[in-house]
Design a protein around this motif. Structure first.
Motif, PDB file in Angstrom:
ATOM      1  N   PRO A 164     -37.009 -27.244   2.544  1.00 48.14           N
ATOM      2  CA  PRO A 164     -37.027 -28.487   3.244  1.00 48.14           C
ATOM      3  C   PRO A 164     -37.579 -28.498   4.861  1.00 48.14           C
ATOM      4  CG  PRO A 164     -34.982 -28.434   2.434  1.00 48.14           C
ATOM      5  CD  PRO A 164     -35.595 -26.910   2.390  1.00 48.14           C
ATOM      6  N   ALA A 165     -38.397 -29.585   5.086  1.00 50.04           N
ATOM      7  CA  ALA A 165     -38.786 -29.537   6.646  1.00 50.04           C
ATOM      8  C   ALA A 165     -39.274 -30.997   6.961  1.00 50.04           C
ATOM      9  CB  ALA A 165     -39.952 -28.636   6.798  1.00 50.04           C
ATOM     10  N   VAL A 166     -39.150 -31.294   8.313  1.00 52.27           N
ATOM     11  CA  VAL A 166     -39.167 -32.650   8.585  1.00 52.27           C
ATOM     12  C   VAL A 166     -40.442 -32.542   9.641  1.00 52.27           C
ATOM     13  CG1 VAL A 166     -38.391 -34.761   9.713  1.00 52.27           C
ATOM     14  CG2 VAL A 166     -36.906 -33.123   8.565  1.00 52.27           C
ATOM     15  N   GLY A 188     -42.574 -35.345  12.617  1.00 49.19           N
ATOM     16  CA  GLY A 188     -42.756 -36.690  13.184  1.00 49.19           C
ATOM     17  C   GLY A 188     -41.628 -37.434  13.721  1.00 49.19           C
ATOM     18  N   THR A 189     -41.584 -38.731  14.101  1.00 51.86           N
ATOM     19  CA  THR A 189     -40.627 -39.372  14.660  1.00 51.86           C
ATOM     20  C   THR A 189     -40.428 -40.815  14.048  1.00 51.86           C
ATOM     21  OG1 THR A 189     -41.589 -40.585  16.372  1.00 51.86           O
ATOM     22  CG2 THR A 189     -41.187 -38.262  16.870  1.00 51.86           C
ATOM     23  N   LEU A 190     -39.467 -41.576  14.308  1.00 51.73           N
ATOM     24  CA  LEU A 190     -39.167 -42.859  13.777  1.00 51.73           C
ATOM     25  C   LEU A 190     -39.829 -44.116  14.816  1.00 51.73           C
ATOM     26  CD1 LEU A 190     -35.945 -42.500  12.116  1.00 51.73           C
ATOM     27  CD2 LEU A 190     -38.159 -42.953  10.886  1.00 51.73           C
ATOM     28  N   GLU A 191     -40.612 -43.605  15.863  1.00 61.05           N
ATOM     29  CA  GLU A 191     -41.031 -44.564  17.119  1.00 61.05           C
ATOM     30  C   GLU A 191     -42.278 -45.247  16.437  1.00 61.05           C
ATOM     31  OE1 GLU A 191     -40.948 -42.806  20.701  1.00 61.05           O
ATOM     32  OE2 GLU A 191     -39.779 -40.950  19.828  1.00 61.05           O
ATOM     33  N   SER A 192     -42.530 -46.240  17.002  1.00 59.98           N
ATOM     34  CA  SER A 192     -43.458 -47.453  16.665  1.00 59.98           C
ATOM     35  C   SER A 192     -44.631 -46.685  16.575  1.00 59.98           C
ATOM     36  CB  SER A 192     -43.512 -48.532  17.656  1.00 59.98           C
ATOM     37  OG  SER A 192     -44.360 -49.343  17.092  1.00 59.98           O
ATOM     38  N   MET A 244     -42.327 -40.391  10.073  1.00 60.34           N
ATOM     39  CA  MET A 244     -41.492 -39.135   9.810  1.00 60.34           C
ATOM     40  C   MET A 244     -41.531 -38.931   8.271  1.00 60.34           C
ATOM     41  SD  MET A 244     -37.423 -38.769  10.496  1.00 60.34           S
ATOM     42  CE  MET A 244     -37.440 -37.992  12.347  1.00 60.34           C
ATOM     43  N   ASP A 263     -41.477 -45.701   2.728  1.00 60.31           N
ATOM     44  CA  ASP A 263     -41.130 -46.674   3.592  1.00 60.31           C
ATOM     45  C   ASP A 263     -42.030 -47.177   4.468  1.00 60.31           C
ATOM     46  OD1 ASP A 263     -38.527 -47.947   2.837  1.00 60.31           O
ATOM     47  OD2 ASP A 263     -37.608 -46.174   3.007  1.00 60.31           O
ATOM     48  N   VAL A 283     -41.150 -42.331   6.122  1.00 64.97           N
ATOM     49  CA  VAL A 283     -40.949 -43.515   6.832  1.00 64.97           C
ATOM     50  C   VAL A 283     -41.796 -43.722   7.883  1.00 64.97           C
ATOM     51  CG1 VAL A 283     -38.927 -44.841   8.017  1.00 64.97           C
ATOM     52  CG2 VAL A 283     -38.452 -42.967   6.295  1.00 64.97           C
ATOM     53  N   LYS A 331     -43.753 -46.061  10.572  1.00 65.30           N
ATOM     54  CA  LYS A 331     -43.802 -47.224  11.371  1.00 65.30           C
ATOM     55  C   LYS A 331     -45.102 -47.810  11.786  1.00 65.30           C
ATOM     56  CE  LYS A 331     -39.894 -47.948  12.594  1.00 65.30           C
ATOM     57  NZ  LYS A 331     -39.072 -48.940  11.607  1.00 65.30           N
TER      58      LYS A 331
END
Lengths: 347, 99
Positions: free
Chosen positions: B6-8, B10-14, B18, B33, B65, B67
């Motif tokens: 698993p890897a992530v 990005g960010t959840l900023e505008s 992510m 989402d 996700v 944004k």
């Protein structure tokens, strides 16, 4: 994008921690006793403007200063915590939050599992997480009367066996859930195997794993780690809400448990179940514990025997399967851990 | 490429997104989402699938996700998550394909 910076807060750094606590208090949140990582965002004057923490696979204790709400600071905090969790190999994450804040987390990819109305919402970052768990459970649904028992079985005793026998005799199918969290003295694989051996003679028992949903470090951390009464009660309520959904899927009409005298957590948990389950049409049956040697049998007393090496008493407390395991070389590492532990009773 | 762990990225900023990639169950399973799912959901899915295709990823659970990220951002985040899952940290072949 703000110029604020996020950094980890060392729990031993009392000065910074006091700032974080100040922020939490102002936003009406109490810092959990059990956290393993805390981060905060600071403004140019070094004041904490946002914070969030982790414990195990959960995110918790979020707050954003009232003066900075609506600036997307929570998004940055959550990003930071997700990155931190990813670095330590946790991808399936849980959180709980006040009901009014749940929508912010919905926007950040979290999905509701259960809620204690008006109080808190329990969420996970996997859309099909809990619904997938329910779907898998549904395949084991039986017609007729179904009952449920949830046990940690740390390790499985005659007491657990008696409870399972009583519950199984009352229904057509007994769904027996074994706590999956590996935070107890005996590893999950062993606990489950001993439950399997000890209930093999009951043909209507269906074994399940609790997974991260019932009595897990996500829903009910205070089951495993000491905490205050109000915290335990809140988490117990949440756990019961999750159980209600499971009961709905499996058509469970009663939940069985042994009377609890010694452990504060379990007795609180039982009290909450007695209050809440009937509201969902589920009968809560608390039966007197089985006894031996003039005292009730509990896993705590078994662990005490193991610590003192009292194998004579032990024979009267655990069924053959458990005894066989305890005498085997496989149990040696666990017994060593028990002997060196300060306290082996469930608090 | 195979999703090894698993890897992530990005960010959840505008204006960002992510992306989480995890080993799949024989196919691409995409959970999206987005704050603009009604306006751009189809386009976002298309960009994600194209990027995975180009990287020859056939078996993954992908959670995005969004944004309100632009296509180029989505593409970069997906690539980055896949590279991270393969432990590739240097000489990233942005826009390319690793065999």
């Amino acid at each position: 994008m703000s110029d604020f910076y996020i950094s980890q807060v060392d729990p031993n750094d009392a000065r910074t921690m006091a700032r974080v606590d100040g922020l939490l208090t102002r936003e009406g949140i109490r810092r959990d006793g059990n956290l393993d990582y805390t981060c905060a965002m600071f403004d140019e004057n070094g004041q904490a403007v946002a914070t969030g923490s982790c414990f195990g696979n959960t995110l918790r204790c979020f707050a954003v200063s009232g003066a900075h709400q609506g600036e997307g600071l929570l998004n940055q905090i959550v990003t930071h915590l997700i990155d931190y969790q990813a670095a330590r190999g946790q991808f399936h994450l849980f959180l709980y939050t006040k009901a009014e804040a749940a929508r912010f987390f919905t926007d950040l990819g979290f999905h509701e599992i259960a809620r204690v109305s008006g109080k808190l919402v329990f969420m996970e970052n996997r859309r099909g997480g809990f619904s997938g768990y329910l779907k898998r459970l549904e395949k084991t649904k039986k017609s007729g009367v179904s009952a449920a028992v949830v046990m940690n079985a740390n390790p499985f005793t005659f007491g657990h066996q008696y409870l399972a026998e009583q519950a199984a005799a009352s229904c057509d199918a007994l769904h027996l859930f074994v706590v999956s969290e590996d935070l107890s003295f005996f590893p999950f694989a062993v606990r489950k195997r001993l439950v399997e051996l000890g209930t093999a003679h009951l043909s209507n028992v269906i074994l399940h794993d609790c997974g991260p949903y019932i009595i897990s470090s996500a829903t009910f951390p205070s089951y495993f780690l000491k905490d205050e009464t109000a915290v335990i009660e809140g988490q117990a309520r949440l756990d019961v809400e999750v159980f209600k959904q499971i009961a709905g899927i499996l058509n469970i009409s009663s939940r069985w448990a042994g009377e609890e005298g010694a452990s504060r957590v379990t007795s609180l948990y039982n009290r909450v179940m007695a209050e809440e389950l009937p509201k969902a049409g589920i009968r809560f049956v608390e039966i007197p514990r089985a006894g031996a040697c003039g005292a009730v049998i509990s896993a705590s007393s078994v662990r005490a025997c193991l610590r003192s090496g009292d194998f004579e008493t032990l024979e009267k407390l655990v069924p053959a399967g458990t005894l066989h395991y305890l005498m085997s070389p496989e149990a040696e590492p666990v017994l060593r851990k028990l002997r060196s532990a300060k306290d082996v009773a469930h608090y | 490429m195979e999703i090894k762990q698993p890897a992530v990225a990005g960010t959840l900023e505008s204006s960002d997104c992510m992306v989480t990639v995890e080993p799949g169950q024989g196919e691409i399973e995409l959970d999206l989402d987005s704050v603009v799912i009604r306006q751009y959901g189809r386009q976002i899915r298309k960009v994600i699938h194209e990027t995975l295709d180009r990287l020859d990823v056939k078996n993954a659970r992908v959670t995005v996700v969004d944004k309100g990220a632009l296509d180029c951002t989505i593409k970069a985040r997906v690539e980055c998550a896949v590279y991270r899952s393969n432990g590739i940290k240097d000489n990233l072949p942005w826009g390319g394909v690793i065999k």
